[in-house]
Design a protein around this motif. Structure first.
Motif, PDB file in Angstrom:
ATOM      1  N   LEU A  63       1.012  -1.211   0.218  1.00 43.81           N
ATOM      2  CA  LEU A  63      -0.011  -0.048  -0.088  1.00 43.81           C
ATOM      3  C   LEU A  63       0.727   1.254   0.001  1.00 43.81           C
ATOM      4  N   GLN A  64       0.218   2.232  -0.575  1.00 45.84           N
ATOM      5  CA  GLN A  64       1.122   3.638  -0.500  1.00 45.84           C
ATOM      6  C   GLN A  64      -0.025   4.775  -0.431  1.00 45.84           C
ATOM      7  N   LEU A  65       0.153   5.919  -0.164  1.00 49.70           N
ATOM      8  CA  LEU A  65      -0.697   6.995  -0.197  1.00 49.70           C
ATOM      9  C   LEU A  65      -1.232   7.211  -1.741  1.00 49.70           C
ATOM     10  N   GLN A  66      -2.477   7.535  -1.808  1.00 55.76           N
ATOM     11  CA  GLN A  66      -3.174   7.680  -3.022  1.00 55.76           C
ATOM     12  C   GLN A  66      -3.553   6.520  -3.899  1.00 55.76           C
ATOM     13  N   ALA A  67      -3.038   5.285  -3.058  1.00 60.02           N
ATOM     14  CA  ALA A  67      -3.678   3.946  -3.807  1.00 60.02           C
ATOM     15  C   ALA A  67      -5.252   4.212  -3.698  1.00 60.02           C
ATOM     16  N   SER A  68      -6.025   3.659  -4.268  1.00 63.71           N
ATOM     17  CA  SER A  68      -7.710   3.676  -4.498  1.00 63.71           C
ATOM     18  C   SER A  68      -8.111   2.383  -4.767  1.00 63.71           C
ATOM     19  N   ILE A  70     -12.206  -0.094  -3.750  1.00 67.55           N
ATOM     20  CA  ILE A  70     -13.473  -0.111  -3.573  1.00 67.55           C
ATOM     21  C   ILE A  70     -13.923  -1.184  -2.222  1.00 67.55           C
ATOM     22  N   TRP A  71     -14.382  -0.533  -1.140  1.00 69.59           N
ATOM     23  CA  TRP A  71     -14.705  -1.405   0.037  1.00 69.59           C
ATOM     24  C   TRP A  71     -16.122  -0.960   0.278  1.00 69.59           C
ATOM     25  N   ASP A  72     -16.979  -1.905   0.741  1.00 69.95           N
ATOM     26  CA  ASP A  72     -18.130  -1.581   1.120  1.00 69.95           C
ATOM     27  C   ASP A  72     -19.181  -0.961   0.188  1.00 69.95           C
ATOM     28  N   GLY A  73     -18.918  -1.237  -1.300  1.00 69.66           N
ATOM     29  CA  GLY A  73     -19.643  -0.649  -2.367  1.00 69.66           C
ATOM     30  C   GLY A  73     -19.226   0.612  -2.619  1.00 69.66           C
ATOM     31  N   GLN A  74     -18.168   1.470  -1.995  1.00 76.50           N
ATOM     32  CA  GLN A  74     -17.709   2.692  -2.033  1.00 76.50           C
ATOM     33  C   GLN A  74     -16.353   2.796  -2.637  1.00 76.50           C
ATOM     34  N   ALA A  75     -16.222   3.597  -3.356  1.00 73.00           N
ATOM     35  CA  ALA A  75     -14.600   3.929  -3.800  1.00 73.00           C
ATOM     36  C   ALA A  75     -14.152   4.732  -2.655  1.00 73.00           C
ATOM     37  N   PHE A  76     -12.499   4.450  -2.338  1.00 75.51           N
ATOM     38  CA  PHE A  76     -11.952   4.867  -1.348  1.00 75.51           C
ATOM     39  C   PHE A  76     -10.500   5.454  -1.823  1.00 75.51           C
ATOM     40  N   THR A  77      -9.866   6.229  -1.230  1.00 76.63           N
ATOM     41  CA  THR A  77      -8.395   6.822  -1.654  1.00 76.63           C
ATOM     42  C   THR A  77      -7.698   6.753  -0.199  1.00 76.63           C
ATOM     43  N   LEU A  78      -6.470   5.989   0.104  1.00 79.16           N
ATOM     44  CA  LEU A  78      -5.607   6.330   1.000  1.00 79.16           C
ATOM     45  C   LEU A  78      -4.961   7.534   1.043  1.00 79.16           C
ATOM     46  N   ILE A  79      -5.318   8.429   2.112  1.00 77.97           N
ATOM     47  CA  ILE A  79      -4.749   9.887   2.215  1.00 77.97           C
ATOM     48  C   ILE A  79      -3.825   9.951   3.455  1.00 77.97           C
ATOM     49  N   GLY A  80      -3.846   9.044   4.223  1.00 77.23           N
ATOM     50  CA  GLY A  80      -2.910   9.257   5.665  1.00 77.23           C
ATOM     51  C   GLY A  80      -2.253   7.890   6.101  1.00 77.23           C
ATOM     52  N   ARG A  81      -1.313   7.882   6.788  1.00 79.47           N
ATOM     53  CA  ARG A  81      -0.530   6.830   7.143  1.00 79.47           C
ATOM     54  C   ARG A  81      -0.053   7.237   8.827  1.00 79.47           C
ATOM     55  N   LEU A  82      -0.368   6.055   9.624  1.00 76.08           N
ATOM     56  CA  LEU A  82       0.082   6.428  11.008  1.00 76.08           C
ATOM     57  C   LEU A  82       0.901   5.042  11.420  1.00 76.08           C
ATOM     58  N   GLN A  83       2.036   5.112  11.877  1.00 72.55           N
ATOM     59  CA  GLN A  83       2.725   3.689  12.395  1.00 72.55           C
ATOM     60  C   GLN A  83       2.845   3.710  13.853  1.00 72.55           C
ATOM     61  N   ARG A 202      -9.392  -8.696   2.460  1.00 67.93           N
ATOM     62  CA  ARG A 202      -8.399  -9.167   1.737  1.00 67.93           C
ATOM     63  C   ARG A 202      -7.968  -8.421   0.522  1.00 67.93           C
ATOM     64  N   LEU A 203      -6.953  -8.139   0.216  1.00 73.10           N
ATOM     65  CA  LEU A 203      -6.224  -6.963  -0.617  1.00 73.10           C
ATOM     66  C   LEU A 203      -6.940  -7.282  -2.034  1.00 73.10           C
ATOM     67  N   GLU A 204      -7.068  -8.555  -2.372  1.00 74.68           N
ATOM     68  CA  GLU A 204      -7.386  -9.101  -3.748  1.00 74.68           C
ATOM     69  C   GLU A 204      -8.886  -8.428  -3.840  1.00 74.68           C
ATOM     70  N   ASP A 205      -9.855  -8.547  -2.672  1.00 78.46           N
ATOM     71  CA  ASP A 205     -10.978  -8.110  -2.834  1.00 78.46           C
ATOM     72  C   ASP A 205     -11.482  -6.748  -2.673  1.00 78.46           C
ATOM     73  N   LEU A 206     -10.384  -5.863  -2.623  1.00 85.39           N
ATOM     74  CA  LEU A 206     -10.523  -4.556  -2.698  1.00 85.39           C
ATOM     75  C   LEU A 206     -10.425  -3.530  -3.960  1.00 85.39           C
ATOM     76  N   GLN A 207     -10.108  -4.665  -4.995  1.00 90.83           N
ATOM     77  CA  GLN A 207      -9.832  -4.075  -6.259  1.00 90.83           C
ATOM     78  C   GLN A 207      -9.029  -2.789  -6.404  1.00 90.83           C
ATOM     79  N   LEU A 208      -7.901  -2.726  -5.675  1.00 93.53           N
ATOM     80  CA  LEU A 208      -6.994  -1.809  -5.612  1.00 93.53           C
ATOM     81  C   LEU A 208      -6.187  -1.539  -6.722  1.00 93.53           C
ATOM     82  N   ARG A 209      -5.954  -0.186  -6.817  1.00 91.80           N
ATOM     83  CA  ARG A 209      -5.016   0.267  -7.704  1.00 91.80           C
ATOM     84  C   ARG A 209      -3.985   1.351  -7.252  1.00 91.80           C
ATOM     85  N   GLY A 210      -2.855   1.403  -8.123  1.00 94.28           N
ATOM     86  CA  GLY A 210      -1.840   2.467  -7.566  1.00 94.28           C
ATOM     87  C   GLY A 210      -0.944   1.859  -6.297  1.00 94.28           C
ATOM     88  N   LEU A 211      -0.921   0.558  -6.178  1.00 88.07           N
ATOM     89  CA  LEU A 211       0.031  -0.062  -5.402  1.00 88.07           C
ATOM     90  C   LEU A 211       1.462  -0.089  -5.996  1.00 88.07           C
TER      91      LEU A 211
END
Length: 503
Positions: A63-68, A70-83, A202-211
């Motif tokens: 994963l990385q910032l701005q990866a996008s 779909i979860w729970d029927g909605q599009a999403f974008t990763l905008i922040g990261r906390l460790q 599971r990552l496969e189920d989130l239809q991720l782009r921008g990994l």
């Protein structure tokens, strides 16, 4: 996939270096400048610099910032990261901006992922410090088990953040899990405490782009000199907290990084894993790489002189995370930690999970006595857990308990031929055979008398062999010499937590 998140972005120059700092969410108050690592707070149209954020610990996450996705029927974008860092290592939380403008959290801990949303508690929460691991708690009509309770601290952050806890300041984090797989976390670092509910994904189920798959391929492994013998030690996974020296077999603690003084412990009588470290095998449709190996001992608390041994291979896949391949006396098994918490019966003789009832096989104390390779937790020789193993046919369920955490693992038995074939070791398949023998169908053509004679002959051979110098520290046998110690299939079934939940 189009990103249709209905938000107007706001951008202002960083007060530290002048680079643009962008806010996508109207409620975000903090951000970390990607160029100078300045932590800035937003006050209307003005950004104010609070200081410099510690750099992120590279954990080889896909994963990385701005990866996008779909979860729970909605599009999403990763905008922040906390460790964060707890007693068992580090983990990451990603702030996800959903299409409806709300926020959710994608928690990641060494390959396990949980999507959660913040939610108000409908009743008074237990005060910090009052819950204990293993305790049953009912909140808002749902029964939970306390899976972990730990002191946690923020160590780094990046991107856009609606909340930023003080860097390095410890607070209590409690994780509850229900029988149906819901994870509820209570963050006592905020007042009132923040409650979040989530479930495994599971990552496969989130239809991720921008990994960051392309980036990950370009990263080079870390290398340093062994603090014991000086030989070069290479770390392939940056998430590793423990690694062993290939030359002197010292166990090296990486939890504080590789730049400072490295703690280490020597190991005697090195074992040679049956499956070599670095091997890749295809199991359950996934190509797994063997990154770690440990040998463990089990002892009956009512008869501590009796012991038995088994081996565990730590398997890694970039999108599936970690699983365990267990080599026990009576068979092979493959397991992974569960997200939900199975329900124990009142007498502890059975456990229910996902609609199935498992019967207790045995209880025992487990101890790690040899390790090799890399591990995502700070493993040490002498680490002890209290274990309970349950089974329903070839399906397995196990509970491991420490002072801070209870971990459930589930999986199933594997035929020895399947394991040998998976790692292209058919030429050595005899070494993979265990006392689980062949399926019953293979004996259908034999008479009952023949089967009994064969079984008796095998038992005699095993007993004689075990009386002739069997070492329970290195083999699956009894420390009393002549007595035979059986072992429930799958040993601890992998056992050690890979987190998930809030992490």
């Amino acid at each position: 996939m189009a990103n249709d998140i209905p938000q107007r972005s706001y951008s202002a120059p960083c007060p530290g270096c002048g680079a643009p700092v962008t806010f996508l969410h109207a409620q975000s108050t903090h951000a970390v400048c990607a160029y100078c690592q300045s932590t800035v707070v937003r006050n209307g149209a003005v950004l104010r610099r609070l200081g410099k954020m510690a750099e992120l610990f590279d954990d080889h996450s896909p994963l990385q910032l701005q990866a996008s996705g779909i979860w729970d029927g909605q599009a999403f974008t990763l905008i922040g990261r906390l460790q964060y860092r707890g007693s068992n290592g580090t983990w990451t939380e990603w702030e996800a901006l959903l299409a409806d403008g709300s926020l959710a959290t994608l928690g990641e801990d060494n390959g396990s992922y949980v999507f959660s949303r913040p939610g108000a508690a409908q009743q008074a929460l237990p005060a910090a410090g009052t819950l204990r691991v293993g305790q049953r708690v009912e909140l808002s009509g749902t029964a939970y088990s306390v899976a972990s309770r730990d002191q946690t601290a923020l160590i780094a952050a990046a991107g856009e953040l609606p909340h930023l806890p003080p860097l390095g300041q410890a607070f209590e984090m409690v994780e509850l899990r229900s029988a149906d797989g819901e994870v509820l976390s209570i963050d006592h670092g905020r007042q009132p405490p923040l409650v979040a509910r989530g479930r495994a994904v599971r990552l496969e189920d989130l239809q991720l782009r921008g990994l960051r798959e392309a980036i990950a391929k370009e990263e080079r492994a870390r290398q340093f000199a062994c603090p014991q013998c000086g030989a070069p030690v290479q770390v392939s996974l940056a998430s590793s907290k423990t690694v062993t020296c290939p030359q002197c077999h010292a166990v090296i603690d990486l939890s504080a990084g590789t730049g400072g003084e490295l703690r280490h412990a020597l190991q005697d009588e090195p074992l040679r894993p049956l499956i070599a470290l670095g091997s890749i095998g295809r199991l359950q449709g996934v190509d797994w790489q063997v990154v770690g190996f440990q040998h463990r001992l089990g002892r009956d608390p009512e008869d501590p002189d009796e012991s038995f041994g088994w081996s565990e291979y730590l398997l890694y896949h970039a999108k599936r995370g970690f699983s365990f391949l267990v080599d026990a006396q009576d068979g092979w098994s493959m397991v992974a930690p569960t997200t939900g918490a199975p329900q124990l019966s009142g007498d502890g003789r059975s456990a229910s999970y996902l609609g199935s009832r498992y019967e207790l096989r045995e209880r025992y104390q487990a101890e790690t006595d040899y390790v090799a390779g890399e591990f995502y937790w700070p493993v040490r020789r002498g680490d002890k857990t209290s274990n309970s193993d349950f089974a329903k046919g070839r399906t397995l369920l196990s509970m491991e308990r420490t002072a801070h955490e209870i971990t459930w693992s589930s999986g199933g038995q594997l035929d020895s031929a399947t394991v040998a074939q998976a790692f292209k070791l058919e030429g050595r398949k005899d070494l993979f055979q265990r006392s689980d023998a062949a399926p019953l169908s293979a004996a259908a053509g034999l008479s009952r008398t023949t089967i009994i004679l064969v079984v008796l002959l095998v038992l005699v051979i095993v007993l004689v062999a075990r009386c002739d110098g069997c070492d329970p520290q290195r083999e699956n046998c009894s420390s009393s010499g002549s007595s035979y110690s059986s072992r429930s299939s799958g040993a601890s079934y992998g056992g050690y937590t890979s987190g998930g939940g809030h992490k």
